[in-house]
Design a protein around this motif. Structure first.
Motif, mmCIF file in Angstrom:
data_model
loop_
_atom_site.group_PDB
_atom_site.id
_atom_site.type_symbol
_atom_site.label_atom_id
_atom_site.label_comp_id
_atom_site.label_asym_id
_atom_site.label_seq_id
_atom_site.Cartn_x
_atom_site.Cartn_y
_atom_site.Cartn_z
ATOM 1 N N SER A 157 0.816 -1.209 0.000
ATOM 2 C CA SER A 157 0.000 0.000 0.000
ATOM 3 C C SER A 157 0.856 1.269 0.000
ATOM 4 O O SER A 157 0.327 2.368 -0.172
ATOM 5 C CB SER A 157 -0.914 0.007 1.231
ATOM 6 O OG SER A 157 -0.152 -0.086 2.420
ATOM 7 N N ASP A 158 2.165 1.134 0.186
ATOM 8 C CA ASP A 158 3.056 2.293 0.162
ATOM 9 C C ASP A 158 3.232 2.767 -1.281
ATOM 10 O O ASP A 158 3.673 2.006 -2.141
ATOM 11 C CB ASP A 158 4.414 1.904 0.760
ATOM 12 C CG ASP A 158 5.399 3.066 0.780
ATOM 13 O OD1 ASP A 158 4.980 4.209 0.494
ATOM 14 O OD2 ASP A 158 6.588 2.828 1.066
ATOM 15 N N PRO A 159 2.899 4.025 -1.586
ATOM 16 C CA PRO A 159 3.027 4.520 -2.966
ATOM 17 C C PRO A 159 4.451 4.368 -3.515
ATOM 18 O O PRO A 159 4.633 4.145 -4.717
ATOM 19 C CB PRO A 159 2.624 5.988 -2.856
ATOM 20 C CG PRO A 159 1.776 6.069 -1.626
ATOM 21 C CD PRO A 159 2.330 5.044 -0.685
ATOM 22 N N ALA A 160 5.453 4.504 -2.651
ATOM 23 C CA ALA A 160 6.840 4.415 -3.109
ATOM 24 C C ALA A 160 7.196 3.014 -3.598
ATOM 25 O O ALA A 160 8.145 2.837 -4.371
ATOM 26 C CB ALA A 160 7.798 4.829 -1.994
ATOM 27 N N ALA A 161 6.439 1.999 -3.172
ATOM 28 C CA ALA A 161 6.739 0.622 -3.563
ATOM 29 C C ALA A 161 6.526 0.391 -5.048
ATOM 30 O O ALA A 161 7.090 -0.540 -5.628
ATOM 31 C CB ALA A 161 5.881 -0.353 -2.764
ATOM 32 N N ALA A 162 5.727 1.240 -5.697
ATOM 33 C CA ALA A 162 5.459 1.076 -7.128
ATOM 34 C C ALA A 162 6.721 1.242 -7.956
ATOM 35 O O ALA A 162 6.806 0.731 -9.077
ATOM 36 C CB ALA A 162 4.394 2.075 -7.579
ATOM 37 N N GLU A 163 7.700 1.955 -7.429
ATOM 38 C CA GLU A 163 8.957 2.181 -8.146
ATOM 39 C C GLU A 163 10.102 1.348 -7.578
ATOM 40 O O GLU A 163 11.253 1.512 -7.972
ATOM 41 C CB GLU A 163 9.338 3.673 -8.086
ATOM 42 C CG GLU A 163 8.274 4.613 -8.631
ATOM 43 C CD GLU A 163 7.992 4.368 -10.102
ATOM 44 O OE1 GLU A 163 8.943 3.995 -10.819
ATOM 45 O OE2 GLU A 163 6.828 4.527 -10.525
ATOM 46 N N LEU A 164 9.798 0.454 -6.646
ATOM 47 C CA LEU A 164 10.834 -0.332 -5.983
ATOM 48 C C LEU A 164 11.467 -1.319 -6.967
ATOM 49 O O LEU A 164 10.770 -2.024 -7.694
ATOM 50 C CB LEU A 164 10.239 -1.096 -4.799
ATOM 51 C CG LEU A 164 11.216 -1.846 -3.885
ATOM 52 C CD1 LEU A 164 12.168 -0.871 -3.208
ATOM 53 C CD2 LEU A 164 10.451 -2.656 -2.846
ATOM 54 N N VAL A 165 12.799 -1.358 -6.981
ATOM 55 C CA VAL A 165 13.540 -2.283 -7.835
ATOM 56 C C VAL A 165 14.336 -3.227 -6.941
ATOM 57 O O VAL A 165 15.103 -2.789 -6.087
ATOM 58 C CB VAL A 165 14.494 -1.529 -8.786
ATOM 59 C CG1 VAL A 165 15.323 -2.519 -9.602
ATOM 60 C CG2 VAL A 165 13.707 -0.609 -9.709
ATOM 61 N N ILE A 166 14.122 -4.521 -7.123
ATOM 62 C CA ILE A 166 14.820 -5.541 -6.340
ATOM 63 C C ILE A 166 15.976 -6.093 -7.170
ATOM 64 O O ILE A 166 15.769 -6.582 -8.289
ATOM 65 C CB ILE A 166 13.870 -6.684 -5.939
ATOM 66 C CG1 ILE A 166 12.671 -6.142 -5.158
ATOM 67 C CG2 ILE A 166 14.626 -7.730 -5.121
ATOM 68 C CD1 ILE A 166 13.022 -5.520 -3.840
ATOM 69 N N SER A 167 17.179 -6.011 -6.648
ATOM 70 C CA SER A 167 18.354 -6.497 -7.366
ATOM 71 C C SER A 167 18.328 -8.024 -7.469
ATOM 72 O O SER A 167 17.964 -8.714 -6.510
ATOM 73 C CB SER A 167 19.634 -6.063 -6.632
ATOM 74 O OG SER A 167 20.760 -6.760 -7.136
ATOM 75 N N PRO A 168 18.712 -8.592 -8.616
ATOM 76 C CA PRO A 168 18.824 -10.048 -8.724
ATOM 77 C C PRO A 168 19.845 -10.645 -7.755
ATOM 78 O O PRO A 168 19.813 -11.837 -7.482
ATOM 79 C CB PRO A 168 19.270 -10.256 -10.178
ATOM 80 C CG PRO A 168 18.823 -9.036 -10.893
ATOM 81 C CD PRO A 168 18.964 -7.913 -9.894
ATOM 82 N N LEU A 169 20.750 -9.802 -7.226
ATOM 83 C CA LEU A 169 21.768 -10.271 -6.283
ATOM 84 C C LEU A 169 21.468 -9.797 -4.868
ATOM 85 O O LEU A 169 22.368 -9.625 -4.059
ATOM 86 C CB LEU A 169 23.152 -9.766 -6.721
ATOM 87 C CG LEU A 169 23.626 -10.209 -8.107
ATOM 88 C CD1 LEU A 169 25.009 -9.662 -8.408
ATOM 89 C CD2 LEU A 169 23.608 -11.727 -8.235
ATOM 90 N N ASN A 170 20.174 -9.611 -4.558
ATOM 91 C CA ASN A 170 19.814 -9.051 -3.247
ATOM 92 C C ASN A 170 20.095 -9.988 -2.077
ATOM 93 O O ASN A 170 20.162 -9.550 -0.941
ATOM 94 C CB ASN A 170 18.335 -8.634 -3.230
ATOM 95 C CG ASN A 170 17.392 -9.815 -3.374
ATOM 96 O OD1 ASN A 170 17.721 -10.808 -4.027
ATOM 97 N ND2 ASN A 170 16.212 -9.715 -2.805
#
Length: 523
Positions: free
Chosen positions: A205-218
């Motif tokens: 529900s956090d608006p900022a999460a829409a632009e969140l990018v998860i690294s393949p090496l996270n």
């Protein structure tokens, strides 16, 4: 005699329990159909709850959260209009297929096969077990190659060394499947899971999460360090517990009938040398090109290589593709396994032909995740779950343990790692984000639970194959035999690996590239 009867009764009870799990698991629909059914469930729930008023506040609007009716006319037409785009933009789809193109060439030409055989053939007898487990972990780079190559080779080299072949199978199986989430080098599993994590995180529900990018090496630092843990567990259990227990189990086959580990031929050795040189040279060139402060690999935002905006981080899948394509091609031509460019294309085509089922599952998974997000049910569950966890005031360590054990239990019933994470992650990732837990940490907890119970579930697609490998040496081997053989590994990994993750978290050791423990990330 009474002790023997008690042991037999306990064994009988355990077999009944495992048989019940197998029956229940076999009654579950195929994961692709399961996603379709869950999408229909989401549609029905969205219709039933669309008119219900909730007290939970949606942080995106500041108003009470509202469930959207997906059976409304405009919602149904919008779903159909976006169906193709929803599928082709599904984060894990492209990254997995691209990575598999390079890995497919390396496997088809024989580079991976030759490399594994080379490592195992020069291993000292006293280090046979840890190296075999480590090679099992290394085989993840070729996806399923470990099941069909490393595990039967484990039996061969153990028998050749005068040791019980089933102990070799157990050690190799522990590395290949029990250590599935450990890693030495990145594999296609990393972008697959991170893509699903990113899709789940954007349900928050956090608006900022829409632009969140998860690294393949996270999770790369954690999973790399986990390799050492998995090797130690496999080494100690195999040498100190499993093999002594197998002394009373006779090998049925004659020595003349048992397979032998082939020695590398001259053309294979030559191809392996040149291919490995090509891979090392590629790595050196990448490092040299990335080192200058003005390197085009660096982030345009802050000049760092590990920033999410850095082309290097955005090119991980492409790098995996190139790093296996180049040595695969070189090995093929030098060894003579590839005559011309058509053989290279055959390798890619063969890899893609094996991805047909994944593509089907990805289609239904993408539609389910899209519907789940549009309904607002994910946000509602996340907020309610977060509120409940806050009220219960569980220490975060207990919450992480719960994720690990939940993932391990679900793994007994659903075989596909991506299918499980798509189901669990869609709820757990946004829910824990509400409590300030990063998607990276939630994914790491999932990987521990999922990996630890791989080796005791008959629903693992390769489980029957491992039973067949065992029957070459001990004809009476059955599913129960293999489960009993692997159960000590599973329990040890579940407990010790969970403690290892908690140690990472408690000491604030970085999980991976661009990863954090908290959400929003604290720089």
């Amino acid at each position: 005699m009474s002790q023997q009867n008690a042991a037999a009764e306990k064994s009988s009870w355990l077999n009944r329990a495992l048989n019940a799990i197998e029956v229940v698991g076999n009654k579950l629909p195929d994961p692709a159909v399961l996603f379709a059914l869950l999408m229909f469930v989401v549609w029905g729930l969205s219709w039933a709850l669309a008119g219900v008023s909730f007290n939970e506040v949606d942080p995106r609007t500041g108003a009470a959260i509202q469930v959207n009716n997906l059976l409304a006319a405009d919602s149904l037409t919008g779903f159909m209009a976006k169906m193709v785009n929803t599928f082709v933009t599904f984060p894990p789809l492209g990254v997995v297929l691209v990575a598999m193109l390079g890995l497919g060439v390396a496997e088809y030409t024989g580079y991976i096969n030759a490399g594994l055989r080379s490592i195992l053939s020069v291993t000292p007898k006293m280090l046979l077990t840890p190296v075999l487990v480590a090679v099992g972990v290394l085989s993840h780079m070729a996806v399923d190659a470990g099941y069909v190559l490393v595990i039967p080779l484990g039996a061969v080299i153990f028998y050749a060394a005068g040791r019980h072949p089933l102990a070799g199978i157990a050690a190799a199986f522990a590395g290949v499947s029990g250590g599935f989430s450990a890693t030495i080098l990145p594999s296609s599993l990393d972008p697959l899971l991170s893509g699903l994590t990113q899709a789940s995180a954007r349900l928050s529900s956090d608006p900022a999460a829409a632009e969140l990018v998860i690294s393949p090496l996270n999770n790369f630092y954690f999973t790399t360090a986990s390799t050492v843990l998995v090797v130690i567990i496999g080494w100690v259990l195999t040498d100190k517990f499993i093999e002594p227990r197998l002394k009373a189990t006779a090998v049925d086959a004659d020595a003349a009938d048992l397979p032998k580990m082939d020695v590398l031929k001259d053309n294979e050795r030559k191809g392996l040398r040149w291919a490995t040189f090509a891979m090392v040279l590629s790595a050196v060139l990448l490092v040299v090109s990335a080192m200058p402060e003005t390197s085009a690999w660096r982030s345009p935002v802050n000049g760092e290589l590990t920033h999410s905006a850095a082309p290097l981080m955005q090119s991980i899948v492409g790098i995996i593709f190139v790093f296996f394509l180049i040595p695969g091609v070189v090995y093929g031509y030098v060894s003579g396994n590839a005559k011309d460019h058509r053989d290279i294309i055959k390798g890619m085509s063969k890899a893609m032909s094996g991805m047909g089922y994944y593509i089907v599952m990805a289609f239904f998974c993408a539609q389910f995740i899209y519907a789940f997000g549009q309904s607002n049910l994910g946000a509602l569950l996340a907020i309610k779950g977060a509120n409940w966890l806050q009220e219960m005031a569980f220490p975060m360590g207990f919450t992480l343990i719960g994720i690990v054990f939940l993932s391990g239990f679900v793994n007994l019933l659903v075989g596909s790692a991506s299918a499980k994470w798509a189901l669990i992650g869609a709820i757990m990732v946004p829910m824990l984000m509400e409590l300030g837990v990063s998607p990276d940490l939630t994914q790491a907890a999932y990987r521990v639970g999922d990996s630890s119970t791989n080796i005791i579930t008959p629903l693992l697609p390769y489980f029957p194959l491992i039973v067949v490998f065992c029957q070459k040496y001990v004809k009476s081997t059955g599913i129960g035999t293999l489960i009993a053989l692997m159960l000590p590994y599973s329990v040890a990994m579940l407990i010790l690996w969970t403690a290892f993750l908690l140690g990472f978290w408690a000491l604030d050791i970085p999980l991976g590239v661009g990863a954090s423990y908290s959400y929003p990330a604290v720089n």
